[in-house]
Design a protein around this motif. Structure first.
Motif, PDB file in Angstrom:
ATOM      1  N   UNK A 144     -16.022  12.458 -11.245  1.00 16.07           N
ATOM      2  CA  UNK A 144     -14.767  13.104 -11.620  1.00 16.07           C
ATOM      3  C   UNK A 144     -14.176  12.468 -12.868  1.00 16.07           C
ATOM      4  N   UNK A 145     -14.200  11.127 -12.919  1.00 14.22           N
ATOM      5  CA  UNK A 145     -13.648  10.428 -14.079  1.00 14.22           C
ATOM      6  C   UNK A 145     -14.385  10.799 -15.357  1.00 14.22           C
ATOM      7  N   UNK A 191      -5.839  16.014  -8.501  1.00  9.35           N
ATOM      8  CA  UNK A 191      -6.833  16.115  -7.426  1.00  9.35           C
ATOM      9  C   UNK A 191      -6.586  15.061  -6.361  1.00  9.35           C
ATOM     10  N   UNK A 192      -6.339  13.820  -6.804  1.00  8.20           N
ATOM     11  CA  UNK A 192      -6.065  12.741  -5.860  1.00  8.20           C
ATOM     12  C   UNK A 192      -4.778  13.007  -5.087  1.00  8.20           C
ATOM     13  N   UNK A 193      -3.774  13.583  -5.774  1.00  6.52           N
ATOM     14  CA  UNK A 193      -2.509  13.890  -5.118  1.00  6.52           C
ATOM     15  C   UNK A 193      -2.701  14.950  -4.035  1.00  6.52           C
ATOM     16  N   UNK A 272      -1.746   5.925  -7.700  1.00 10.26           N
ATOM     17  CA  UNK A 272      -2.305   6.920  -6.794  1.00 10.26           C
ATOM     18  C   UNK A 272      -3.758   6.603  -6.468  1.00 10.26           C
ATOM     19  N   UNK A 273      -4.473   6.099  -7.488  1.00 12.74           N
ATOM     20  CA  UNK A 273      -5.882   5.755  -7.308  1.00 12.74           C
ATOM     21  C   UNK A 273      -6.062   4.434  -6.571  1.00 12.74           C
ATOM     22  N   UNK A 274      -5.257   3.415  -6.939  1.00 15.38           N
ATOM     23  CA  UNK A 274      -5.497   2.065  -6.436  1.00 15.38           C
ATOM     24  C   UNK A 274      -4.680   1.710  -5.200  1.00 15.38           C
ATOM     25  N   UNK A 275      -3.513   2.358  -5.025  1.00 18.42           N
ATOM     26  CA  UNK A 275      -2.645   2.038  -3.880  1.00 18.42           C
ATOM     27  C   UNK A 275      -2.183   3.307  -3.165  1.00 18.42           C
ATOM     28  N   UNK A 276      -3.125   4.149  -2.710  1.00 18.62           N
ATOM     29  CA  UNK A 276      -2.711   5.422  -2.099  1.00 18.62           C
ATOM     30  C   UNK A 276      -1.852   5.252  -0.846  1.00 18.62           C
ATOM     31  N   UNK A 277      -2.061   4.169  -0.075  1.00 26.93           N
ATOM     32  CA  UNK A 277      -1.268   3.986   1.136  1.00 26.93           C
ATOM     33  C   UNK A 277       0.188   3.704   0.796  1.00 26.93           C
ATOM     34  N   UNK A 278       0.422   2.925  -0.240  1.00 30.00           N
ATOM     35  CA  UNK A 278       1.795   2.644  -0.665  1.00 30.00           C
ATOM     36  C   UNK A 278       2.456   3.915  -1.184  1.00 30.00           C
TER      37      UNK A 278
END
Length: 304
Positions: A144-145, A191-193, A272-278
């Motif tokens: 994707x990147x 997409x990640x969102x 969003x990529x590195x800390x999705x849980x936060x």
């Protein structure tokens, strides 16, 4: 023959064993053993020194091994086109039947795709390079990147990549899957969102809709809009990267949100990529806060 003259007959110090034999070295491999002055790069290909080869020497040796009419593709061709591809292998397309070895991938292509001379090496088009690079990847995020970078930099379009993937279908399932996902999103961050939104199961957001206030004045076009509670989610992938005018537009947009009574969550793509849980916790907390107060008098409007 003096070594200086021999190097003049080579290409960046790379030469074929056949050429060496014609120049009076009947068994060049004797000089390629441990401690010898030369080294064997590939079957039939010699480097006229025993130190680490440069990347250009590696490319030269790969093309010499592949034979006439060969062209570089995959990750290396992507990098030559200015795209951030991963992978240390050298992938070469050839009309012949030579076999690769080690980190050299030789793939027979019929017909051969068009190639252009860039930096002294024949390279396939960015579309073919990206598709072939993704064929060597196993990570959806890496593919994707690369695909998103190719599109954002203007090297490729979604349709040109889809066309290339249809033409060259072997091993292109990952490419086609990523393109299908990107077709539903405007960016990798979006997409990640979307993935995160589905996972945390808040109320279903609307994506990229235009909002107007009670006086029909346009407020903004958030990346995600939770209509039932009046919560906007902005993935600020552009505003913090391009310059002062974009920053000013972001401030003006946020002021309009505030004036209309809209709560807004701003998220940078790297979080969003590195800390999705936060990010998920922040979004849930904002959603609860928005639901605990009267919904602002705003609505979705169609913009021609």
């Amino acid at each position: 023959m003096r070594i200086e003259q021999l190097r003049d007959r080579s290409d960046l110090g790379v030469i074929s064993a056949v050429a060496l034999k014609s120049l009076g070295f009947p068994n060049p491999w004797l000089k390629c053993g441990p401690g010898g002055p030369w080294q064997r790069m590939h079957p039939g290909v010699v480097l006229l020194h025993n130190g680490p080869p440069t990347r250009d020497q590696q490319l030269t040796a790969a093309l010499l091994r592949a034979g006439p009419g060969a062209a570089v593709t995959g990750a290396e061709a992507c990098r030559q086109h200015g795209l951030p591809a991963r992978g240390s292998e050298i992938h070469v397309l050839t009309p012949g039947s030579a076999r690769g070895s080690g980190a050299l991938i030789l793939e027979r292509a019929s017909p051969m795709p068009p190639a252009s001379d860039i930096g002294g090496f024949p390279l396939v088009s960015p579309d073919r390079a990206v598709v072939d690079a993704c064929r060597q990847l196993h990570s959806s995020d890496e593919a994707t990147a690369l695909i998103a970078a190719a599109i954002q930099k203007g090297r490729c379009t979604p349709e040109s990549l889809r066309r290339e993937a249809r033409t060259n279908r072997f091993g292109t399932k990952l490419v086609r899957t990523v393109l299908q996902e990107l077709g539903r999103a405007e960016s990798v961050a979006e997409r990640d969102a979307r993935r995160l939104s589905r996972r945390i199961r808040l109320t279903t957001p609307r994506w990229n809709v235009t909002l107007a206030d009670a006086d029909d004045l346009i407020i903004g076009r958030p990346d995600a809009w939770f209509d039932d509670v009046g919560l906007a989610w902005e993935i600020d992938s552009k505003a913090f990267h391009y310059g002062p005018r974009d920053y000013e537009r972001t401030l003006a947009r946020n002021s309009r949100y505030a004036a209309a009574g809209i709560l807004v969550v701003q998220t940078l793509p790297n979080r969003l990529r590195d800390n999705p849980e936060q990010v998920a916790r922040e979004l849930k907390k904002a959603h609860r806060a928005a639901a605990a107060r009267p919904r602002p008098p705003v609505r979705i409007v169609e913009v021609a």
